[in-house]
Design an enzyme around this catalytic site. Structure first.
Site, PDB file in Angstrom:
ATOM      1  N   ASP A   1       0.834  -1.216   0.000  1.00  0.00           N
ATOM      2  CA  ASP A   1       0.000   0.000   0.000  1.00  0.00           C
ATOM      3  C   ASP A   1       0.867   1.265   0.000  1.00  0.00           C
ATOM      4  O   ASP A   1       0.660   2.180   0.801  1.00  0.00           O
ATOM      5  CB  ASP A   1      -0.932   0.016   1.217  1.00  0.00           C
ATOM      6  CG  ASP A   1      -1.613  -1.314   1.467  1.00  0.00           C
ATOM      7  OD1 ASP A   1      -1.994  -1.968   0.486  1.00  0.00           O
ATOM      8  OD2 ASP A   1      -1.752  -1.704   2.646  1.00  0.00           O
TER       9      ASP A   1
ATOM     10  N   ASN B   1     -17.883  -6.629  -0.718  1.00  0.00           N
ATOM     11  CA  ASN B   1     -17.089  -6.172   0.415  1.00  0.00           C
ATOM     12  C   ASN B   1     -17.050  -4.656   0.528  1.00  0.00           C
ATOM     13  O   ASN B   1     -17.499  -4.099   1.525  1.00  0.00           O
ATOM     14  CB  ASN B   1     -15.683  -6.746   0.323  1.00  0.00           C
ATOM     15  CG  ASN B   1     -15.674  -8.252   0.475  1.00  0.00           C
ATOM     16  OD1 ASN B   1     -15.957  -8.968  -0.479  1.00  0.00           O
ATOM     17  ND2 ASN B   1     -15.376  -8.750   1.657  1.00  0.00           N
TER      18      ASN B   1
ATOM     19  N   GLU C   1     -11.310  -0.828  -3.761  1.00  0.00           N
ATOM     20  CA  GLU C   1     -10.609  -0.232  -2.624  1.00  0.00           C
ATOM     21  C   GLU C   1      -9.376   0.519  -3.119  1.00  0.00           C
ATOM     22  O   GLU C   1      -9.089   0.585  -4.315  1.00  0.00           O
ATOM     23  CB  GLU C   1     -10.207  -1.314  -1.610  1.00  0.00           C
ATOM     24  CG  GLU C   1      -9.170  -2.302  -2.136  1.00  0.00           C
ATOM     25  CD  GLU C   1      -8.808  -3.390  -1.139  1.00  0.00           C
ATOM     26  OE1 GLU C   1      -9.561  -3.593  -0.167  1.00  0.00           O
ATOM     27  OE2 GLU C   1      -7.768  -4.051  -1.344  1.00  0.00           O
TER      28      GLU C   1
END
Length: 318
Positions: A16, A159, A196
């Protein structure tokens, strides 16, 4: 399109990844394998971040809402102050639906140097849905500051979806969020139904959002949204979505699951894609706890119509 002037991996065991450039200095922040702290590196060059010392600016408490799984931090400069946005889970890690109990949190530093300055906890970044939430980013656009993140809506299958809202302060929202994207294509729903890790970049007359989709194994990949810069970003009809992923696993180059990206620029103004990927597929146990997601860099190119060309993840070249 596949070459890179940087070693690959660029920084090992940092998922990330996020690189911020401010006043001639590059700052690097990412998830660490232990998911227990926030650390920042700084250097005068992108290359210098590789060997720069990591300074820990915050550690998780032993218990409570921020006691587990510190994920996906980003470092931002707003109104001459530093902010770190990150997600954390309650030490009671799972909720009744079996989802991690992640919420989004904010730290503030009013000092000039974020490595030596004092960081204060501003608390949870509250959104209308009290549910699994993570991967917040922020950007300035049309004279306003915006908050962009991923969150679970209990009424929508899957999700996480992507949401956008104007900010009232660097730690609170103004107005009602809108959903920009949800998992709908096959490539967004492999293993998990996920949108995401959004990241923002501008080019020409358009504003782009990349995001990550599917499970965090070799299925992980990048999708793309875009909008005309003059259009209202709170009108979902103004956004366009690519029907195909734009950055995916390269089996010939042995690069698997590229995703959760950010963007930075060279001093000369060339756009750089910052992302993580593994160089193997044999993952023992939960991919979440496998430390082999390494930070990697490559140039982002643009076609004659002003659309981004991501190419494919270049092979390891340490």
């Amino acid at each position: 399109m596949t070459s890179t002037p940087w070693p690959n991996p660029f920084i090992e065991q940092r998922a990330d990844p996020f690189i911020q450039y401010h006043n001639g200095v590059y700052y690097f922040i990412a998830s660490v394998p232990e998911y227990d702290r926030l650390e920042i590196r700084q250097a005068r060059t992108i290359e210098g971040l590789r060997k720069a010392k990591a300074t820990v600016v915050w550690r998780k408490p032993d218990t409570g809402p921020m006691g587990e799984l510190i994920w996906a931090p980003e470092l931002h400069r707003i109104d001459n102050k530093w902010y770190i946005y990150f997600a954390a889970a309650h030490t009671r890690a799972l909720d009744a639906q079996g989802m991690f109990r992640h919420r989004m949190y904010v730290l503030e530093c009013t000092d000039a140097d974020p490595l030596t300055g004092t960081w204060q906890e501003k608390g949870q970044f509250v959104t209308p849905l009290d549910s699994f939430a993570l991967d917040a980013t922020t950007f300035s656009h049309q004279g306003k500051q915006w908050y962009l993140w991923a969150q679970k809506d209990p009424d929508i299958a899957g999700n996480t979806n992507l949401y956008l809202a104007e900010m009232a302060t660097p730690w609170s929202l103004k107005g009602k969020p809108v959903m920009l994207s949800k998992p709908e294509y096959d490539w967004e729903c492999r293993g998990f139904m996920v949108n995401e890790g959004p990241a923002v970049i501008r080019h020409g007359e358009r504003l782009f959002i990349t995001y990550s989709a599917s499970a965090t194994d070799e299925n992980y990949c990048l999708g793309l949204l875009w909008i005309d810069q003059a259009a209202d970003p709170l009108n979902p009809d103004n956004w366009h979505k690519s029907a195909r992923p734009v950055f995916t696993t390269s089996y010939p180059n042995k690069q698997y699951g590229p995703g959760h990206n950010s963007f930075t620029r060279t001093p000369e103004g060339k756009d750089v894609l910052v992302y993580h990927a593994r160089n193997y597929t044999e993952i023992e146990g939960d991919p979440l706890y496998d430390p082999g997601r390494h930070t990697r860099l490559k140039y982002l190119e643009w076609d004659t119509d002003g659309m981004p060309l991501f190419g494919e993840p270049p092979a390891d070249n340490p």
